[in-house]
Each structure stands twice: as structure tokens, then as C-alpha cells.
Design a protein around this motif. Structure first.
Motif, PDB file in Angstrom:
ATOM      1  N   UNK A 265       0.834  -1.204   0.000  1.00  0.00           N
ATOM      2  CA  UNK A 265       0.000   0.000   0.000  1.00  0.00           C
ATOM      3  C   UNK A 265       0.869   1.256   0.000  1.00  0.00           C
ATOM      4  N   UNK A 266       1.877   1.289   0.846  1.00  0.00           N
ATOM      5  CA  UNK A 266       2.729   2.474   0.971  1.00  0.00           C
ATOM      6  C   UNK A 266       3.466   2.773  -0.328  1.00  0.00           C
ATOM      7  N   UNK A 267       3.979   1.742  -0.979  1.00  0.00           N
ATOM      8  CA  UNK A 267       4.702   1.940  -2.233  1.00  0.00           C
ATOM      9  C   UNK A 267       3.773   2.449  -3.330  1.00  0.00           C
ATOM     10  N   UNK A 268       2.576   1.895  -3.403  1.00  0.00           N
ATOM     11  CA  UNK A 268       1.624   2.384  -4.397  1.00  0.00           C
ATOM     12  C   UNK A 268       1.235   3.831  -4.111  1.00  0.00           C
ATOM     13  N   UNK A 269       1.067   4.149  -2.844  1.00  0.00           N
ATOM     14  CA  UNK A 269       0.759   5.527  -2.437  1.00  0.00           C
ATOM     15  C   UNK A 269       1.876   6.472  -2.901  1.00  0.00           C
ATOM     16  N   UNK A 270       3.120   6.081  -2.673  1.00  0.00           N
ATOM     17  CA  UNK A 270       4.257   6.925  -3.043  1.00  0.00           C
ATOM     18  C   UNK A 270       4.417   7.026  -4.555  1.00  0.00           C
ATOM     19  N   UNK A 271       4.323   5.884  -5.238  1.00  0.00           N
ATOM     20  CA  UNK A 271       4.501   5.894  -6.695  1.00  0.00           C
ATOM     21  C   UNK A 271       3.423   6.712  -7.401  1.00  0.00           C
ATOM     22  N   UNK A 272       2.254   6.794  -6.798  1.00  0.00           N
ATOM     23  CA  UNK A 272       1.131   7.492  -7.426  1.00  0.00           C
ATOM     24  C   UNK A 272       1.206   9.007  -7.260  1.00  0.00           C
ATOM     25  N   UNK A 273       2.278   9.499  -6.672  1.00  0.00           N
ATOM     26  CA  UNK A 273       2.457  10.934  -6.520  1.00  0.00           C
ATOM     27  C   UNK A 273       1.838  11.516  -5.274  1.00  0.00           C
ATOM     28  N   UNK A 274       1.484  10.668  -4.316  1.00  0.00           N
ATOM     29  CA  UNK A 274       0.825  11.137  -3.101  1.00  0.00           C
ATOM     30  C   UNK A 274       1.790  11.445  -1.963  1.00  0.00           C
ATOM     31  N   UNK A 275       3.095  11.283  -2.217  1.00  0.00           N
ATOM     32  CA  UNK A 275       4.067  11.645  -1.203  1.00  0.00           C
ATOM     33  C   UNK A 275       4.517  10.496  -0.336  1.00  0.00           C
ATOM     34  N   UNK A 276       5.294  10.802   0.700  1.00  0.00           N
ATOM     35  CA  UNK A 276       5.939   9.769   1.523  1.00  0.00           C
ATOM     36  C   UNK A 276       5.001   9.086   2.506  1.00  0.00           C
ATOM     37  N   UNK A 277       5.488   7.974   3.044  1.00  0.00           N
ATOM     38  CA  UNK A 277       4.804   7.198   4.081  1.00  0.00           C
ATOM     39  C   UNK A 277       5.850   6.734   5.080  1.00  0.00           C
ATOM     40  N   UNK A 278       5.507   6.737   6.355  1.00  0.00           N
ATOM     41  CA  UNK A 278       6.364   6.166   7.397  1.00  0.00           C
ATOM     42  C   UNK A 278       5.737   4.866   7.890  1.00  0.00           C
TER      43      UNK A 278
END
Length: 401
Positions: A265-278
Motif C-alpha cells: 500500500x505504501x509503495x503504491x501511495x508513493x509511486x502514485x504521486x501522493x508523497x511519503x509514508x512512514x
């Protein structure tokens, strides 16, 4: 065993942090978990679908990776104790966090590890003996990062995190310029101790400011060498993401399935241009910080025993046996494979030859340099002078040794 990459979901940072991260001082029972310590598979409203396609075959492959990397860790520790390695950094106890996250990566993603991500290296296809070149003292690196998108180990605490953000900022520009290629993200691995470093804070500021496609993956193994996590932070580490304005997720780090789903989920969030995740993977270092450390000096054996029941391998083995996905024959064959791997690893390490002293002159600049050439000539003349003096060092190799 096809694990598809799913599109990122809509994200509400306030709601996610309030529902998934425990309040300060509470027990860690608010963590994301898809596989209980008893091996029972459970669902999750948000992340469950990121594990729906992880079938029995995929789980067997997860277990195989965890089992092999633990055996690798055991063999490397033995090699260090026998004088074959200068030092070793164990990972026992953290296999679920590393294999779960590593198996979520896409080929175009880039990893910035610390010095303990041996399991992630395995998932990226590195030859495990190459990891030991640095610890044997014969290489500054050990492998070519461009071949696997797995960066060289970073021994300076937290120094890899700013590098990961800078690389991610470049990837964002590449992603925007070439929509025909699959978008990539970086993953910055670090521990709870490194989370107290300024490098991590500064990196998160930059990542949030530029919506960098980076996943900050903190393996909270409870100990920054001898300093416990509760001394470093009054709140769960995942809560810190709120201050930077991006998602913070606390996951059971000994649940390989949950780690895998959350990281996807985090990688898809980041790749989609939505920014970082911790991501804070809540786990435990069952062994020493390094082979130069003695954990009996600062932690109780009762604490270690309490975590034995949460072992990531034991948990998945229970599930595989109960579901019929793994039988005695599977586990016996894997044990035999691990024995063969360990024997080959030992053979590879003992066959490693140290570089000559002259090689150190060739690794300073990419292109020939007159000053280096002058210094190399001086070095050779110096060696020849010993030979002329009849010191018994008749060959360059003997002098260099």
C-alpha cells in the motif's frame, strides 16, 4: 503465486493515524496484523485486499526466504567467531519485517539499506556471499547497486535516509517526464535508534515538502544498541509522521503478511504521486546489535523469552501446517537446502582473496589521475627498496602482505 500491484487507495491522513496508531502510552495492540501469533489469518478493512492474492504458494516462498536468511545469519555469525569475518551484524528476529517489505518491492524501486538488511538483499536477488565481502574487510562495497537497485550498506547511522529522499526527488521528475515507464519509489530502511538522528528529521521535512516518492521503513527492534525505545520516544514512532503531514502506520513487524500488505500500500501511495509514508515495523532484535556487542549487559533474558513466542518463522509455520500449505516434507527439504547454502557460503568466504595494496590507488578516481600515478610509482619504488636491501621480501606480493 502472482502478486499483482494494486492501485493506491484514497488517503485521509488524520483518520488513518487515529485508527491505526495507538495513543501515547498504550499497549501495541492497535498495530496492523493479518496473521496472529497462533498462525490464524485475519482480515483488515484497509490493508486486507493487499494480501488477498497471497496464496499458500506465496506464503511458502515467504517462509523459505525467512528460513534461509536466518540460516545465513547463523552461519555468518559463526564465521565471525571463527575469525573469517571482522564483524557481523545479526538480523535474527527481524526476518518478517525484511522479507515482507522486500517482497513488496517492484523492480524499478530503489532500496537504501542500513547494515542489517540481509533479508531485503535476498529478495532483491543479491548473492549472499557478496554481502560478506565488506565484513571480511576486502571490499568497500561488495556488489554493484545498479544490478539490483539495492544500494551499498551504510555504516554511518541514518546517513542513507537523506540519500533516499534525494534519489526519490529525482525519481519523481523521471516519473513525470516519462509516463510510459512504470513509476518507481525509494525505501529508506533505518532502526529506532537512527530515528533519533537529525538526518531522519531533515529527510522527512524535505520528503513532505516535495511529495517525494519515498517509504520510510523503521524497524523498531526495541534497542538502539543498549538504549531502549522508550528512552528515545514518548510516543509510538509512527505517530511522528503526523507532524510532517504524511501517513504513519504501525504494523506487527513479526507478521510477514501484514508487513507485506502495508508496504505494498505504501509503495503504491508513493509511486502514485501522493508523497511519503512512514512505516514502523514493531519487532525485536533477538540477537546482539553486532558481534562486538553483549546484550546481556543491558537487557533481561525474560524479555527475550517473552518474544520467542512471537517469532515470525514460528508464526508462519503454524499457519502453513494448519492450512495444509506446508507439510513435513516441505520443511525437511528446506532444511536440507539451508545446509547446502551454508556450506557453499562458507566455501565462498574462505576462497575470497584480499585485494593488493596497489589496488587502493586505482579506486580513488574514475579516470587516471597524475597525482595518484605519482603516488603509486612512489609506493612501488618503496617496495623495491626493501627487496634491494635483502630483507627476504623477494616478491611484491610478500612485501604487500
Amino acid at each position: 503465486m502472482a502478486l499483482e500491484h494494486l492501485p493506491a487507495t484514497e488517503f485521509d491522513s488524520t483518520a488513518l493515524n487515529e485508527t491505526l496508531v495507538p495513543a501515547p502510552g498504550s499497549a501495541p495492540d492497535g498495530m496492523v496484523q493479518l496473521l496472529t501469533p497462533e498462525g490464524e489469518r485475519v482480515g483488515h478493512e484497509l490493508y486486507g485486499r493487499y494480501a488477498d492474492d497471497v496464496d499458500g504458494e506465496a506464503l511458502r516462498s515467504f517462509y523459505r526466504d525467512m528460513f534461509l536468511i536466518r540460516r545465513f545469519d547463523t552461519e555468518a555469525t559463526a564465521l565471525q567467531r571463527q575469525g573469517e569475518l571482522v564483524m557481523w551484524v545479526p538480523l535474527t528476529g527481524q526476518e518478517g519485517a525484511q522479507i515482507g517489505s522486500g517482497r513488496a518491492l517492484a523492480p524499478q524501486d530503489y532500496v537504501f539499506p542500513t547494515y542489517r538488511e540481509h533479508g531485503v538483499a535476498l529478495t532483491r536477488g543479491l548473492q549472499l556471499s557478496h554481502l560478506l565481502r565488506r565484513f571480511r574487510g576486502i571490499s568497500h562495497g561488495g556488489w554493484d547497486p545498479r544490478e539490483s537497485n539495492f544500494h551499498l550498506y551504510t555504516l554511518v547511522l541514518a546517513a542513507q535516509v537523506p540519500h533516499a529522499v534525494g534519489y526519490a526527488m529525482g525519481m519523481a521528475r523521471d516519473n513525470a517526464a516519462d509516463a510510459s515507464s512504470p513509476a518507481g519509489a525509494t525505501v529508506a530502511y533505518f532502526g529506532d535508534g537512527a530515528s533519533s538522528e537529525g538526518d531522519v528529521h531533515e529527510s522527512m521535512v524535505f520528503a513532505a515538502s516535495y511529495d517525494a516518492p519515498v517509504v520510510f521503513f523503521c524497524q523498531n527492534n526495541h534497542w538502539a544498541i543498549s538504549v531502549p525505545t522508550e528512552v528515545q520516544s514518548r510516543i509510538p514512532l509512527a505517530n511522528r509522521a503526523q507532524g510532517y503531514g504524511f501517513p504513519g502506520i504501525r504494523v506487527d513487524g513479526n507478521d510477514v503478511l501484514a508487513v507485506h500488505a502495508v508496504t505494498r500500500w505504501a509503495l503504491e501511495h508513493a509511486r502514485s504521486g501522493n508523497g511519503p509514508v512512514l512505516i514502523e515495523a514493531f519487532t525485536y532484535r533477538m540477537s546482539a546489535h553486532t558481534t562486538a556487542d553483549d546484550p546481556t549487559k543491558y537487557r533481561l533474558s525474560a524479555d527475550e523469552e517473552a518474544w520467542i513466542g512471537r517469532d515470525p518463522l514460528t508464526r508462519l509455520e503454524k499457519h502453513l501446517r494448519a492450512s495444509g500449505a506446508g507439510d513435513d516434507a516441505f520443511f525437511a527439504a528446506l532444511a536440507a537446502e539451508a545446509d547446502d547454502m551454508a556450506a557453499q557460503l562458507r566455501s565462498d568466504v574462505q576462497a575470497m582473496e584480499p585485494p593488493s595494496f596497489a589496488d587502493s590507488f586505482t579506486d580513488v578516481y574514475a579516470e587516471p589521475h597524475p597525482l595518484i600515478a605519482e603516488e603509486l610509482a612512489f609506493h612501488k619504488a618503496y617496495e623495491d627498496g626493501f627487496a634491494d636491501a635483502g630483507s627476504g621480501n623477494d616478491t611484491e606480493e610478500e612485501v604487500g602482505a
